[in-house]
Scaffold this active site. Structure first.
Site, PDB file in Angstrom:
ATOM      1  CG  ASP A  20     100.327 -55.643  66.203  1.00 61.81           C
ATOM      2  OD1 ASP A  20     100.153 -55.043  67.280  1.00 61.81           O
ATOM      3  OD2 ASP A  20      99.490 -56.440  65.730  1.00 61.81           O
ATOM      4  CG  ASP A  22      96.586 -61.550  68.607  1.00 61.94           C
ATOM      5  OD1 ASP A  22      96.788 -62.459  67.787  1.00 61.94           O
ATOM      6  OD2 ASP A  22      95.684 -61.596  69.451  1.00 61.94           O
TER       7      ASP A  22
END
Length: 335
Positions: A20, A22
């Site tokens: 992922d 952020d």
């Protein structure tokens, strides 16, 4: 449930990392400490880095350029976006070259253009589908056009993701899920969802990278970890983003990661063996140990590293078969 065999690092046998963005690779405009160095080391060992994002506002190229500026070695082909997963789903829902109404930004428009669909912003163009994703400039007018189009029940509705929140430098802001909810309230329908926690993005990533032994890394249990678990991909939660100790301890069965790290500097370290007593009421990880006494979780020894105490406590709570609200959990475990 954490691994109990001889200590191996989370990277052992992995050929592709599915990370992922952020909360894992960066926070706002700054890289997460240790992340770039740890992932570069993994790449030097032959592990490919793939990046998965629910954010539909940017193109894969713009995401890759941003990550390159932050010190990551990635290209556009290494980026899997929720618009890409949405387009993959559209192929089974509507005819090629159909008209699609877009609620969102460049990331969505770019992927629809590449797939040969005709993009419109108006329900008056009689779209075959509505695809909805986040962009900072999405407002009432775009949501209204989606509602007008979706009044026709034959029109397909695909949401890139339904994240309720979106981390920003100034705090936590409403995410695409809130905008999807506004349209849902108006039309009384629910969309098909392409992004995490649905498995489409992971399936697309495994296919694109030819992954035989992938590892998903995320900072959110309800999207990154749940999505990976649904797709059958081993998962790792890193505590540098949204979810922290409190959320880990309360994680539902489908949201529990195989690995738990405080940051990615631990990625290539031997992962500790979790020792569970025969009765199941005591758990030890390295020097940290906890015990269940009735409905009370007791800290027996803190150990040298807070992450080991959290690993022990989460295993104890997850294995006891009772919801966390039925237990007495020391406040210090939550922090």
């Amino acid at each position: 449930m954490f691994r109990r065999e001889a200590e191996r690092s989370p990277l052992d046998g992995v050929d592709v990392i599915l990370a992922d963005l952020d909360g894992v690779l960066y926070s706002g405009t700054e890289p997460i400490p240790h992340a770039a160095e740890a992932l570069k080391q993994a790449q030097e060992q032959g592990v490919r880095l793939g990046c998965l994002t629910n954010n539909a506002s940017r193109t894969d190229r713009s995401v890759a350029d941003h990550l390159t500026q932050l010190g990551y070695a990635v290209h556009a082909d290494d980026i899997i976006t929720s618009p890409q997963a949405a387009v993959m789903m559209l192929r089974d829902l509507i005819q090629p070259e159909s008209t699609v109404l877009v609620v969102g930004g460049d990331g969505l428009v770019s992927e629809l253009d590449k797939a040969g669909y005709h993009v419109t912003r108006s329900a008056d163009d009689h779209p075959a589908a509505v695809v909805q994703g986040f962009a900072p400039d999405v407002g009432w007018a775009q949501l209204a056009e989606a509602a007008f189009a979706l009044a026709d029940e034959s029109v397909q509705w695909v949401a890139t993701n339904t994240d309720w929140t979106l981390p920003q430098p100034r705090g936590v802001a409403p995410g695409n899920g809130t905008l999807v909810s506004a349209v849902h309230t108006a039309v009384g329908r629910l969309p098909i969802v392409a992004g995490k926690p649905e498995r489409a993005m992971y399936d697309l990533a495994v296919q694109r990278f030819g992954a035989n032994s992938p590892l998903a890394i995320g900072d959110r249990l309800d999207t990154d970890i749940l999505g990976a678990n649904r797709a059958g991909v081993p998962s790792l939660l890193v505590l540098t983003g949204i979810d922290r100790a409190k959320q880990v301890l309360a994680a539902g069965k489908d949201e529990r990661p195989q690995y738990l790290l405080s940051d990615l500097s631990e990625l290539d370290e031997p992962y500790p063996t979790v020792k569970v007593s025969r009765s199941g009421d005591a758990v030890e990880v390295r020097g940290a140990s906890v015990r269940l006494e009735g409905s009370a979780v007791r800290i027996v020894r803190r150990g040298e590293r807070e992450i080991d105490l959290l690993r022990a406590a989460s295993t104890l709570i997850w294995n006891c078969g009772r919801p966390i609200y039925a237990l007495e959990v020391p406040e210090e475990l939550y922090t």
